[in-house]
Enzyme design. Structure first.
Site, PDB file in Angstrom:
ATOM      1  N   ARG A  66       1.046  -1.210   0.018  1.00 50.37           N
ATOM      2  CA  ARG A  66      -0.191  -0.031  -0.202  1.00 50.37           C
ATOM      3  C   ARG A  66       0.717   1.069   0.031  1.00 50.37           C
ATOM      4  NH1 ARG A  66      -1.836  -3.439   4.062  1.00 50.37           N
ATOM      5  NH2 ARG A  66      -4.126  -4.386   3.830  1.00 50.37           N
TER       6      ARG A  66
ATOM      7  N   LYS B  98      -1.272  -2.821   8.482  1.00 53.27           N
ATOM      8  CA  LYS B  98      -2.544  -2.506   9.350  1.00 53.27           C
ATOM      9  C   LYS B  98      -2.258  -3.335  10.709  1.00 53.27           C
ATOM     10  CE  LYS B  98      -7.416  -3.350   9.089  1.00 53.27           C
ATOM     11  NZ  LYS B  98      -7.426  -4.312  10.047  1.00 53.27           N
TER      12      LYS B  98
ATOM     13  N   HIS C  93      -2.981   2.098  -5.906  1.00 52.59           N
ATOM     14  CA  HIS C  93      -3.676   0.764  -5.809  1.00 52.59           C
ATOM     15  C   HIS C  93      -3.761   0.024  -7.142  1.00 52.59           C
ATOM     16  CE1 HIS C  93      -6.645  -1.809  -4.033  1.00 52.59           C
ATOM     17  NE2 HIS C  93      -7.297  -1.798  -4.721  1.00 52.59           N
TER      18      HIS C  93
ATOM     19  N   ARG D 126      -0.902  -2.019  -7.034  1.00 52.19           N
ATOM     20  CA  ARG D 126      -1.116  -3.198  -6.076  1.00 52.19           C
ATOM     21  C   ARG D 126      -2.108  -4.354  -6.739  1.00 52.19           C
ATOM     22  NH1 ARG D 126      -1.155  -4.390  -0.685  1.00 52.19           N
ATOM     23  NH2 ARG D 126      -3.454  -5.018   0.330  1.00 52.19           N
TER      24      ARG D 126
ATOM     25  N   HIS E  35      -3.248  -9.099   3.648  1.00 53.82           N
ATOM     26  CA  HIS E  35      -4.512  -9.314   4.022  1.00 53.82           C
ATOM     27  C   HIS E  35      -4.826 -10.025   5.154  1.00 53.82           C
ATOM     28  CE1 HIS E  35      -5.707  -8.037  -0.416  1.00 53.82           C
ATOM     29  NE2 HIS E  35      -5.545  -7.157   0.272  1.00 53.82           N
TER      30      HIS E  35
ATOM     31  N   TYR F  54      -8.924 -10.182  -6.442  1.00 50.98           N
ATOM     32  CA  TYR F  54      -7.704 -10.061  -7.373  1.00 50.98           C
ATOM     33  C   TYR F  54      -7.747 -11.294  -8.499  1.00 50.98           C
ATOM     34  CZ  TYR F  54      -6.008  -6.605  -4.574  1.00 50.98           C
ATOM     35  OH  TYR F  54      -5.668  -5.530  -3.936  1.00 50.98           O
TER      36      TYR F  54
END
Length: 294
Positions: free
Chosen positions: A140, A164, A234, A237, A260, A269
């Site tokens: 990211r 994250k 993005h 990505r 994730h 994806y």
């Protein structure tokens, strides 16, 4: 996360919403947080990127509208509390028609972007390295700007990423990115650095670069290359994940590389990947090709 918790408490105590509504709002907001960990750094471009992300999941118009309404109400709450100045989600409408899958960057367009920077100049070296690393790792943009020099291991060609929830993971890069890193680190960055700074990517003032400015850099490169569709961090990505899957990588590996928390998030994806598989099948299988009219 604290703003999400405060808002959910507001829904429960003040609005007296049902548990079902609160859980639904929580899931929608956590999904947004998984997309961009900087909830207060919202821009209209990030909003558009997120809308593109929702469409890429193949959701119905009603589902997308519901998610947008939940997020719009959340930012209205933040604006009412004087936490933010602008609610950018008010500037987009709920979908009126079904849109197709988002376009990922095509190989020839990526090559144009990679060669669009003047690598004789510090800023060109930096910008080229930014693009190489985004595509090489699939990280990211919010993770990219927080990379420190000590996070890079040239021996293993790895980068330690703080993602994250402050969860660490390791991503990999190849020889093209390695070359771009060496050039930038030992030339361009030395010229940009005004004082001691541990962050990898610096702005022209020698300070940590912002994710917003990285979007500006990519937008300008896209215009310079006369590419007729939008490419964002993005998008790179998304392209990383799609290319990995098309080349035979398994979904769990891509999930770990992307950081994730759920395999369901990574599953978006596969849509473009499956489209490519379908094209190959229709072209290659003797009884799948379109029959001649004669």
């Amino acid at each position: 996360m604290k703003y999400i918790d405060a808002y959910l408490n507001y829904l429960k105590v003040v609005k007296k919403d049902s548990n079902y509504t609160i859980i639904s709002y929580k899931n929608d907001l956590l999904e947004l947080y998984d997309f961009t960990t900087d909830l207060l750094g919202m821009t209209i471009q990030i909003v558009q990127d997120y809308l593109e992300y929702l469409y890429s999941k193949g959701l119905s118009r009603n589902s997308i509208s519901r998610k947008l309404s939940a997020i719009r109400n959340f930012y209205q709450y933040l604006q009412n509390e004087d936490i933010i100045q602008v609610n950018y989600f008010k500037e987009i409408s709920n979908p009126k028609k079904k849109m197709g899958l988002p376009k990922y960057a095509k190989d020839n367009d990526l090559e144009k972007l990679f060669f669009s920077f003047n690598k004789e100049e510090p800023l060109g070296q930096r910008n080229s390295c930014i693009l190489e690393m985004l595509y090489a790792t699939g990280i990211r943009v919010s993770e990219l700007v927080n990379i420190k020099i000590n996070d890079i291991n040239f021996y293993d060609r790895t980068v330690k990423i703080l993602g994250k929830g402050r969860k660490e993971r390791v991503v990999f890069f190849g020889s093209y990115c390695e070359d771009a890193l060496h050039l930038y680190l030992y030339d361009g960055r030395e010229k940009l650095q005004k004082k001691k700074n541990d962050f990898l990517f610096l702005n022209k003032n020698g300070e940590k670069i912002s994710d917003r400015y990285i979007r500006v850099i990519i937008n300008e490169a896209v215009r310079k290359c006369e590419i007729d569709y939008h490419i964002s961090p993005h998008t790179l990505r998304h392209t990383f994940a799609t290319d990995m899957l098309n080349a035979g990588a398994d979904l769990m590996t891509v999930k770990e590389l992307l950081g994730h928390s759920s395999i369901n998030t990574t599953g978006i994806y596969t849509h473009v990947s499956n489209e490519q598989i379908k094209k190959v099948y229709n072209f290659a299988h003797p009884r799948a090709r379109e029959r001649s009219k004669f």
